[in-house]
Design a protein around this motif. Structure first.
Motif, PDB file in Angstrom:
ATOM      1  N   ASP A  48       0.815  -1.212   0.000  1.00  0.00           N
ATOM      2  CA  ASP A  48       0.000   0.000   0.000  1.00  0.00           C
ATOM      3  C   ASP A  48       0.848   1.262   0.000  1.00  0.00           C
ATOM      4  N   PHE A  49       0.298   2.314  -0.603  1.00  0.00           N
ATOM      5  CA  PHE A  49       0.786   3.672  -0.419  1.00  0.00           C
ATOM      6  C   PHE A  49      -0.034   4.276   0.718  1.00  0.00           C
ATOM      7  N   ILE A  50       0.624   4.979   1.628  1.00  0.00           N
ATOM      8  CA  ILE A  50      -0.063   5.709   2.687  1.00  0.00           C
ATOM      9  C   ILE A  50       0.321   7.170   2.530  1.00  0.00           C
ATOM     10  N   PHE A  51      -0.703   8.008   2.374  1.00  0.00           N
ATOM     11  CA  PHE A  51      -0.515   9.431   2.117  1.00  0.00           C
ATOM     12  C   PHE A  51      -1.210  10.200   3.232  1.00  0.00           C
ATOM     13  N   GLU A  52      -0.459  11.057   3.950  1.00  0.00           N
ATOM     14  CA  GLU A  52      -1.042  11.849   5.031  1.00  0.00           C
ATOM     15  C   GLU A  52      -0.841  13.335   4.773  1.00  0.00           C
ATOM     16  N   THR A  53      -1.887  14.098   5.061  1.00  0.00           N
ATOM     17  CA  THR A  53      -1.860  15.537   4.846  1.00  0.00           C
ATOM     18  C   THR A  53      -2.960  16.192   5.670  1.00  0.00           C
ATOM     19  N   VAL A  54      -2.913  17.510   5.786  1.00  0.00           N
ATOM     20  CA  VAL A  54      -4.007  18.268   6.402  1.00  0.00           C
ATOM     21  C   VAL A  54      -4.827  18.971   5.329  1.00  0.00           C
ATOM     22  N   ASP A  55      -4.525  18.738   4.070  1.00  0.00           N
ATOM     23  CA  ASP A  55      -5.137  19.445   2.955  1.00  0.00           C
ATOM     24  C   ASP A  55      -5.929  18.481   2.067  1.00  0.00           C
ATOM     25  N   GLN A  56      -7.241  18.642   2.028  1.00  0.00           N
ATOM     26  CA  GLN A  56      -8.090  17.780   1.205  1.00  0.00           C
ATOM     27  C   GLN A  56      -7.724  17.880  -0.276  1.00  0.00           C
ATOM     28  N   ASN A  57      -7.279  19.058  -0.719  1.00  0.00           N
ATOM     29  CA  ASN A  57      -6.883  19.218  -2.123  1.00  0.00           C
ATOM     30  C   ASN A  57      -5.715  18.311  -2.490  1.00  0.00           C
ATOM     31  N   LEU A  58      -4.790  18.104  -1.549  1.00  0.00           N
ATOM     32  CA  LEU A  58      -3.670  17.190  -1.821  1.00  0.00           C
ATOM     33  C   LEU A  58      -4.153  15.752  -1.942  1.00  0.00           C
ATOM     34  N   ILE A  59      -5.160  15.382  -1.151  1.00  0.00           N
ATOM     35  CA  ILE A  59      -5.739  14.038  -1.285  1.00  0.00           C
ATOM     36  C   ILE A  59      -6.319  13.874  -2.691  1.00  0.00           C
ATOM     37  N   ASP A  60      -7.018  14.904  -3.165  1.00  0.00           N
ATOM     38  CA  ASP A  60      -7.603  14.856  -4.513  1.00  0.00           C
ATOM     39  C   ASP A  60      -6.521  14.743  -5.583  1.00  0.00           C
ATOM     40  N   ARG A  61      -5.422  15.493  -5.430  1.00  0.00           N
ATOM     41  CA  ARG A  61      -4.319  15.418  -6.395  1.00  0.00           C
ATOM     42  C   ARG A  61      -3.647  14.049  -6.352  1.00  0.00           C
ATOM     43  N   PHE A  62      -3.503  13.485  -5.142  1.00  0.00           N
ATOM     44  CA  PHE A  62      -2.946  12.143  -4.991  1.00  0.00           C
ATOM     45  C   PHE A  62      -3.833  11.125  -5.717  1.00  0.00           C
ATOM     46  N   GLU A  63      -5.139  11.266  -5.560  1.00  0.00           N
ATOM     47  CA  GLU A  63      -6.059  10.359  -6.237  1.00  0.00           C
ATOM     48  C   GLU A  63      -5.944  10.482  -7.754  1.00  0.00           C
ATOM     49  N   ASP A  64      -5.833  11.708  -8.263  1.00  0.00           N
ATOM     50  CA  ASP A  64      -5.663  11.913  -9.707  1.00  0.00           C
ATOM     51  C   ASP A  64      -4.385  11.253 -10.219  1.00  0.00           C
ATOM     52  N   CYS A  65      -3.290  11.379  -9.451  1.00  0.00           N
ATOM     53  CA  CYS A  65      -2.024  10.735  -9.836  1.00  0.00           C
ATOM     54  C   CYS A  65      -2.186   9.224  -9.914  1.00  0.00           C
ATOM     55  N   LEU A  66      -2.827   8.653  -8.891  1.00  0.00           N
ATOM     56  CA  LEU A  66      -3.007   7.205  -8.880  1.00  0.00           C
ATOM     57  C   LEU A  66      -3.864   6.734 -10.043  1.00  0.00           C
ATOM     58  N   LYS A  67      -4.949   7.459 -10.316  1.00  0.00           N
ATOM     59  CA  LYS A  67      -5.831   7.070 -11.423  1.00  0.00           C
ATOM     60  C   LYS A  67      -5.080   7.083 -12.749  1.00  0.00           C
TER      61      LYS A  67
END
Length: 104
Positions: free
Chosen positions: A25-44
């Motif tokens: 697994d990749f585990i990604f931690e942040t306080v910014d929801q926008n970074l979660i969205d960008r991480f999801e776009d990268c993975l997709k």
């Protein structure tokens, strides 16, 4: 400013200790929801997807102010991310930048 490729973004998050590998697994931690969205776009774009996002702690930011620490967990897309996993093994960390204050 040139747009970074998904691989470059993943490498930069590894260097900044937002992204770690744990097992498959990749585990990604942040306080910014926008970074979660960008991480999801990268993975997709690499053939993967996030399978869970949850709050794992609070990051204190001054008097009576906290930010939620969000953790996204995603299966490492294979074989497209084998090089990223190798990069993490050489340059990454086993803990994220928020590990000391989040709830395991």
């Amino acid at each position: 400013m040139p747009i970074k490729s998904p691989e470059e973004l993943l490498r930069s998050w590894i260097k900044s200790q937002h992204l770690i590998c744990k097992g498959t697994d990749f585990i990604f931690e942040t306080v910014d929801q926008n970074l979660i969205d960008r991480f999801e776009d990268c993975l997709k774009s690499l053939g993967g997807e996030i399978h869970s996002v949850k709050q794992v702690g609070l990051w204190p930011m001054g008097h009576n102010r906290n930010f939620k620490i969000l953790r996204a967990v995603a299966r490492v897309p294979r074989p497209s991310c084998n090089e990223i996993v190798s990069f993490w093994a050489c340059n990454g960390s086993f803990t994220t930048r928020y590990s000391e204050i989040n709830e395991q």
